[in-house]
Motif scaffolding. Structure first.
Motif, PDB file in Angstrom:
ATOM      1  N   CYS A 132       0.855  -1.188   0.000  1.00 44.68           N
ATOM      2  CA  CYS A 132       0.000   0.000   0.000  1.00 44.68           C
ATOM      3  C   CYS A 132       0.900   1.251   0.000  1.00 44.68           C
ATOM      4  N   CYS A 134       3.071   1.632   3.202  1.00 46.10           N
ATOM      5  CA  CYS A 134       4.168   0.666   3.329  1.00 46.10           C
ATOM      6  C   CYS A 134       5.261   0.934   2.291  1.00 46.10           C
ATOM      7  N   CYS A 152      -2.663  -5.597   1.928  1.00 43.71           N
ATOM      8  CA  CYS A 152      -1.249  -5.261   1.772  1.00 43.71           C
ATOM      9  C   CYS A 152      -0.447  -6.269   2.588  1.00 43.71           C
ATOM     10  N   CYS A 197       1.419  -4.406   5.974  1.00 38.90           N
ATOM     11  CA  CYS A 197       0.628  -3.866   7.093  1.00 38.90           C
ATOM     12  C   CYS A 197      -0.686  -4.608   7.323  1.00 38.90           C
TER      13      CYS A 197
HETATM   14 ZN   LIG Z   1       0.619  -1.599   3.849  1.00 39.11          ZN
END
Ligand SMILES: [Zn+2]
Ligand SMILES: [Zn+2]
Length: 434
Positions: free
Chosen positions: A12, A15, A92, A95
């Motif tokens: 994402c 991240c 993701c 995370c």
């Molecule tokens: Zn993430």
């Protein structure tokens, strides 16, 4: 900037930005999204002149494939690409959506509920990562990366501080809040409260610390009347009990600057100690009030009470204190005034070699200690008895200094007077600070 990684891991924005956290002072989300956008613009500018031309299908396909990875990782500004689905933040791989508002709020609420039970001024969040996430971090790491731990600590720390008005403190926080945001597990680790002071033991016959019954090792048996203890009380218990009550602790530990024998009183300014209260629910109490309560016991008195810290435990245990003792000495034969004054002189600045006394040899290593007597004063009581006041190093066994312990301590009072002497009573008059 390399977006290759998005092929294997649809990170994402946050991240992806965290991989370069040390590069531009902005949020990880902003940085990640901006990097992806810059890459997308670059790719689209390459694609643009190829659009209407023929014969560039292979090149076009390659660029479109790269764009597809950007699109997939949530860069929806790119026109949708057929057969490629956007991976939501909760999918993701790094995370897994732990920063989503609903997740943060759930964890925040749980944390606040746990904290409600405790009094504290400072805290610190510590994030616990599942092994799989740690492994992933290891495999994708860049020199500019920050761990997801750091970002989660910061995010959660801010939220908790806002809600509680308490301070984040890195060194020695009152409470360490350990959160595994992936499994939604929270554990509190409470720092102990330390109280330092000095104690006086006004009676003979009680030990410094709790003494478990040696037959049942504390479980309780016939021999100890089911108390689990060899002595009904101790300095530790008399001091700790009202503190435990006030601080609502789970457990305590008593650290003394040395200890006196059970039959020895501790007078004068008392002996330094630190009381450690573990997992306290309360962190601030009126120490003076508790001190007065202890002093009313008539057995133990405390003075100079104040809050301390972990370092005080180490210093109270390791600092050598010189001592002043008062002993009641009894000899087999009569002692003359001249002998007494000679004894005073001979003891002055005298080095004593002391093998571990017989009475403690079962629990202490057999070795020779070297200690000094600095000054001695005598006062006659009757022909065979006198008071002997000694100013000497800590760690000198006084009873053995008087008796000689069958030659294990030399020189000794018995040896100097050439008469058998014993210590009938002993008080510590002073524990000297350096
Ligand atoms: Zn993430
Ligand atoms: Zn027992």
């Amino acid at each position: 900037m390399d977006t290759e990684i998005l092929k294997n891991y649809p990170l994402c924005h946050r991240c992806f930005g965290r991989l370069y956290a040390k590069l531009l002072h902005t949020s990880n989300y902003e940085r990640g999204r901006s990097l992806k956008m810059a890459k997308a613009i670059e790719l689209e500018s390459k694609l643009y002149p190829l659009k209407e031309r023929t014969g560039y299908e292979e090149e076009r396909r390659k660029i479109e494939e790269e764009l597809a990875y950007l699109y997939r990782s949530g860069l929806t500004e790119i026109r949708g690409i057929e057969g490629v689905e956007v991976v939501g933040e909760d999918k993701c791989p790094w995370c897994k959506g732990i920063f989503q508002e609903k997740n943060l709020e759930e964890l925040l609420e749980k944390t606040l509920n746990l904290l409600r039970e405790y009094e504290y001024d400072t805290f610190l969040v510590g994030t616990v990562l599942p092994r799989s996430i740690k492994k992933l971090e290891e495999s994708i790491k860049t020199p500019y990366m920050e761990s997801i731990k750091q970002e989660f600590n910061r995010t959660m720390g801010k939220l908790i501080a806002e809600k509680t008005s308490k301070r984040v403190e890195r060194e020695n926080p009152d409470i360490l809040i350990l959160i595994d945001p992936y499994r939604k597990k929270i554990r509190l680790q409470l720092s102990p409260v330390y109280i330092k002071g000095r104690y006086r033991k006004l009676v003979r016959g009680i030990p410094q610390t709790r003494w478990p019954c040696r037959h049942c090792k504390g479980r309780g048996c016939e021999k100890c009347n089911y108390t689990g203890k060899r002595y009904s009380t101790s300095v530790e218990e008399i001091i700790a009990e009202p503190f435990m009550e006030a601080f609502k602790g789970r457990d305590e530990a008593f650290h003394g600057a040395g200890r006196e024998d059970i039959d020895v009183r501790m007078l004068g300014n008392g002996r330094p100690f630190v009381l450690e209260i573990r997992e306290p629910k309360v962190r601030r109490v009126n120490l003076e009030e508790i001190g007065e309560k202890i002093n009313r016991s008539g057995i133990v008195e405390v003075l100079n009470l104040e809050y301390g810290n972990k370092r005080d435990v180490i210093s109270v245990k390791n600092q050598p204190h010189k001592k002043t003792y008062l002993a009641l000495v009894e000899c087999e034969e009569e002692v003359s005034d001249r002998e007494l004054s000679q004894l005073e002189k001979k003891l002055e600045n005298l080095t004593i070699y002391q093998r571990t006394p017989q009475r403690v040899s079962h629990r202490r290593a057999d070795l020779v200690r070297i200690r000094k007597v600095y000054r001695a004063w005598t006062e006659r009581i009757d022909p065979k008895r006198f008071k002997l006041k000694l100013y000497c190093d800590g760690g000198l066994y006084i009873k053995e200094l008087i008796s000689g312990d069958q030659g294990r301590t030399t020189p000794s009072v018995s040896q100097i007077l050439n008469k058998r002497c014993v210590c009938k009573e002993l008080d510590v008059l002073e524990v000297h600070d350096q």
